[in-house]
Design an enzyme around this catalytic site. Structure first.
Site, PDB file in Angstrom:
ATOM      1  N   ALA A   8      23.892 -10.206  60.177  1.00  0.00           N
ATOM      2  CA  ALA A   8      25.202 -10.672  60.646  1.00  0.00           C
ATOM      3  C   ALA A   8      25.522 -10.250  62.070  1.00  0.00           C
ATOM      4  CB  ALA A   8      26.289 -10.186  59.696  1.00  0.00           C
ATOM      5  N   ARG A  32      22.862  -3.161  60.099  1.00  0.00           N
ATOM      6  CA  ARG A  32      21.899  -2.063  60.044  1.00  0.00           C
ATOM      7  C   ARG A  32      22.605  -0.703  59.893  1.00  0.00           C
ATOM      8  NH1 ARG A  32      16.305  -2.445  62.861  1.00  0.00           N
ATOM      9  NH2 ARG A  32      16.998  -4.336  63.899  1.00  0.00           N
ATOM     10  N   ASP A  56      17.171  -0.257  57.427  1.00  0.00           N
ATOM     11  CA  ASP A  56      16.101  -1.132  57.919  1.00  0.00           C
ATOM     12  C   ASP A  56      15.533  -1.977  56.781  1.00  0.00           C
ATOM     13  OD1 ASP A  56      14.204  -0.952  60.678  1.00  0.00           O
ATOM     14  OD2 ASP A  56      13.363  -1.982  58.933  1.00  0.00           O
ATOM     15  N   LYS A 168       7.314 -14.937  59.589  1.00  0.00           N
ATOM     16  CA  LYS A 168       8.232 -15.921  59.012  1.00  0.00           C
ATOM     17  C   LYS A 168       7.547 -16.703  57.888  1.00  0.00           C
ATOM     18  CE  LYS A 168      11.841 -16.369  60.206  1.00  0.00           C
ATOM     19  NZ  LYS A 168      12.982 -15.548  59.722  1.00  0.00           N
ATOM     20  N   SER A 215      15.427 -16.500  72.319  1.00  0.00           N
ATOM     21  CA  SER A 215      15.364 -17.947  72.593  1.00  0.00           C
ATOM     22  C   SER A 215      16.262 -18.345  73.772  1.00  0.00           C
ATOM     23  CB  SER A 215      15.725 -18.752  71.336  1.00  0.00           C
ATOM     24  OG  SER A 215      16.926 -18.273  70.768  1.00  0.00           O
TER      25      SER A 215
HETATM   26  P1  NAP Z   1      18.646 -11.770  66.548  1.00  0.00           P
HETATM   27  O1  NAP Z   1      19.816 -12.019  67.401  1.00  0.00           O
HETATM   28  O2  NAP Z   1      17.643 -10.769  67.017  1.00  0.00           O
HETATM   29  O3  NAP Z   1      19.157 -11.354  65.093  1.00  0.00           O
HETATM   30  C1  NAP Z   1      18.320 -10.762  64.132  1.00  0.00           C
HETATM   31  C2  NAP Z   1      19.186 -10.106  63.067  1.00  0.00           C
HETATM   32  O4  NAP Z   1      18.327  -9.479  62.074  1.00  0.00           O
HETATM   33  C3  NAP Z   1      20.063  -8.978  63.628  1.00  0.00           C
HETATM   34  O5  NAP Z   1      21.251  -8.891  62.895  1.00  0.00           O
HETATM   35  C4  NAP Z   1      19.196  -7.742  63.405  1.00  0.00           C
HETATM   36  O6  NAP Z   1      19.948  -6.538  63.298  1.00  0.00           O
HETATM   37  C5  NAP Z   1      18.576  -8.071  62.058  1.00  0.00           C
HETATM   38  N1  NAP Z   1      17.303  -7.363  61.916  1.00  0.00           N
HETATM   39  C6  NAP Z   1      16.143  -7.626  62.581  1.00  0.00           C
HETATM   40  N2  NAP Z   1      15.195  -6.757  62.210  1.00  0.00           N
HETATM   41  C7  NAP Z   1      15.757  -5.917  61.317  1.00  0.00           C
HETATM   42  C8  NAP Z   1      15.284  -4.809  60.600  1.00  0.00           C
HETATM   43  N3  NAP Z   1      14.017  -4.379  60.711  1.00  0.00           N
HETATM   44  N4  NAP Z   1      16.128  -4.168  59.753  1.00  0.00           N
HETATM   45  C9  NAP Z   1      17.430  -4.591  59.636  1.00  0.00           C
HETATM   46  N5  NAP Z   1      17.938  -5.654  60.295  1.00  0.00           N
HETATM   47  C10 NAP Z   1      17.115  -6.307  61.130  1.00  0.00           C
HETATM   48  O7  NAP Z   1      17.815 -13.080  66.304  1.00  0.00           O
HETATM   49  P2  NAP Z   1      18.290 -14.563  65.919  1.00  0.00           P
HETATM   50  O8  NAP Z   1      17.732 -15.456  66.945  1.00  0.00           O
HETATM   51  O9  NAP Z   1      19.743 -14.603  65.613  1.00  0.00           O
HETATM   52  O10 NAP Z   1      17.460 -14.791  64.573  1.00  0.00           O
HETATM   53  C11 NAP Z   1      18.091 -14.856  63.306  1.00  0.00           C
HETATM   54  C12 NAP Z   1      17.151 -15.494  62.304  1.00  0.00           C
HETATM   55  O11 NAP Z   1      16.804 -16.801  62.757  1.00  0.00           O
HETATM   56  C13 NAP Z   1      15.822 -14.752  62.134  1.00  0.00           C
HETATM   57  O12 NAP Z   1      15.441 -14.863  60.783  1.00  0.00           O
HETATM   58  C14 NAP Z   1      14.866 -15.540  63.015  1.00  0.00           C
HETATM   59  O13 NAP Z   1      13.530 -15.402  62.609  1.00  0.00           O
HETATM   60  C15 NAP Z   1      15.391 -16.954  62.768  1.00  0.00           C
HETATM   61  N6  NAP Z   1      15.019 -17.948  63.795  1.00  0.00           N
HETATM   62  C16 NAP Z   1      15.445 -17.760  65.088  1.00  0.00           C
HETATM   63  C17 NAP Z   1      15.104 -18.721  66.056  1.00  0.00           C
HETATM   64  C18 NAP Z   1      15.568 -18.601  67.483  1.00  0.00           C
HETATM   65  O14 NAP Z   1      15.101 -19.409  68.309  1.00  0.00           O
HETATM   66  N7  NAP Z   1      16.469 -17.699  67.827  1.00  0.00           N
HETATM   67  C19 NAP Z   1      14.341 -19.853  65.675  1.00  0.00           C
HETATM   68  C20 NAP Z   1      13.938 -19.990  64.360  1.00  0.00           C
HETATM   69  C21 NAP Z   1      14.301 -19.032  63.422  1.00  0.00           C
HETATM   70  P3  NAP Z   1      20.304  -5.680  64.631  1.00  0.00           P
HETATM   71  O15 NAP Z   1      21.382  -6.461  65.317  1.00  0.00           O
HETATM   72  O16 NAP Z   1      20.765  -4.373  64.102  1.00  0.00           O
HETATM   73  O17 NAP Z   1      19.040  -5.595  65.435  1.00  0.00           O
END
Ligand code: NAP
Length: 341
Positions: A8, A32, A56, A168, A215
């Site tokens: 979130a 987290r 985590d 993924k 991204s």
């Molecule tokens: P993001 O801003 O980095 O968000 C990732 C989220 O997951 C954050 O809330 C992060 O928590 C949490 N997280 C990551 N690793 C974790 C861990 N080891 N333990 C606990 N929490 C963890 O990335 P996003 O772009 O929004 O991505 C969100 C989802 O969309 C992911 O599943 C990603 O694979 C998917 N996705 C993204 C894209 C893209 O282009 N952005 C494309 C396709 C799919 P913290 O804030 O505490 O780090």
């Protein structure tokens, strides 16, 4: 009854929380740490949002306490959390294990404590799960909702992007496997949302920093480039964050979206397309960023594999935003933040 949203605090996760709150759901957001939870509650300033700190994702019991305590109040789960970054030290520890354990852990906790209350489980996957990178140039191949990346745990550990694609793919496969094996035990139906590269504004202007999430950093880099050499080449598909968030929330609501892989993509782009939109739509960037080779703009899929999400578009039933929307909406927020708009 609440929606439980993981990840979130992330770029997409905040949009999912926002969309849920706008539709009057109560939201329990997984974060987290409690500090991050407190900051999120302050940002949204909405009494229907509460948070739980889960630590985590790599810990298989990360969600135990939450479902033990709140399981009976949770009707919908949207699992967005997964590492989405490339500056990593270890492919397994930083990407593969948390992505896989995150989904396994949450599913086991639902089975243990909320098998009768959770009705829908929606997880965020990635178009990398349906792309076979060895066939990207092959025009006889189509990537669609039925396609799978054939990567293996070992073969994906060559570079951060391949390892991310692996993380993924294995996470989504685990979800479908769990669902197949436990359909008679758990009440929920599964859907996965499979976005391509996600662009778009942050929910909150205050989340715009010098560097953006992985991204959006592509566009941010081009906004600040002075010559072509500053720009990393990239040619792929993209979609708008608001469409991705909306798809997640529709997937907890609509019967026709259950048991589906929803491939959300607006179309192909490369960095020249971004340059063209920036130069055409933002006069304040004129002469500051390169123009590249405008006559080589693509805005269509380059020769090679066909990318087809017709089925998803029909299932979702709403018009996905365009490449121009994706680029312009991201840029407007960055330029406003910098006082250039
Ligand atoms: P993001 O801003 O980095 O968000 C990732 C989220 O997951 C954050 O809330 C992060 O928590 C949490 N997280 C990551 N690793 C974790 C861990 N080891 N333990 C606990 N929490 C963890 O990335 P996003 O772009 O929004 O991505 C969100 C989802 O969309 C992911 O599943 C990603 O694979 C998917 N996705 C993204 C894209 C893209 O282009 N952005 C494309 C396709 C799919 P913290 O804030 O505490 O780090």
């Amino acid at each position: 009854m609440s929606v439980f949203v993981t990840g979130a605090t992330g770029f997409l996760g905040k949009h999912v929380v926002n969309e849920c709150l706008e539709k009057n759901y109560s939201v329990i957001a997984a974060v987290r740490t409690q500090d991050k939870g407190d900051a999120l509650v302050k940002q949204f300033n909405n009494p229907r949002l509460t948070t739980v700190a889960i630590g985590d994702l790599e810990k298989l019991d990360a969600f135990e306490e939450t479902f033990k305590t709140h399981g009976k109040d949770i009707k919908f789960v949207i699992h967005c959390a997964s590492p989405a970054k490339w500056d990593i030290d270890s492919y397994e520890k930083d990407l593969l294990i948390p992505a896989r354990n995150g989904v396994l852990g949450i599913l086991e906790s639902i089975k243990k404590y909320a098998a009768d209350s959770v009705e829908r489980f929606v997880m965020t996957s990635s178009f990398m799960t349906l792309t076979d990178f060895s066939k990207i140039q092959d025009s006889s191949v189509t990537f669609n909702e039925d396609s799978w990346n054939p990567t293996t745990w070992e073969s994906c550990q060559t570079d951060p992007l391949s390892a991310y694609a692996g993380s993924k793919t294995f996470a989504e496969k685990e979800a479908w496997k769990f669902y197949k094996e436990n359909k008679d035990i758990v009440k929920f139906k599964l859907s996965t949302v499979i976005p391509s590269y996600i662009f778009g504004p942050q929910v909150f202007d205050e989340d715009v920093h010098e560097h953006l999430n992985a991204s959006n950093e592509t566009i941010n880099q081009i906004i600040h480039a002075t010559k072509m050499e500053d720009i990393s080449p990239l040619s792929t598909q993209c979609c708008h964050v608001r469409d991705v968030a909306k798809s997640h929330v529709l997937a907890i609501e609509e019967e026709n979206l259950a048991n589906e892989r929803l491939f959300v993509t607006s179309g192909a782009f490369d960095v020249q397309d971004i340059l063209n939109y920036l130069n055409a739509d933002f006069p304040q960037l004129e002469g500051k960023i390169p123009i590249g080779s405008p006559d080589k703009a693509v805005e269509h899929h380059p020769p090679g594999a066909v990318v087809d999400n017709k089925k998803t578009r029909e299932l979702l039933g709403f018009q996905l935003r365009t490449l121009k929307d994706c680029i312009d909406d991201t840029t407007i927020q960055v330029l406003k933040h910098e006082g250039r708009l």
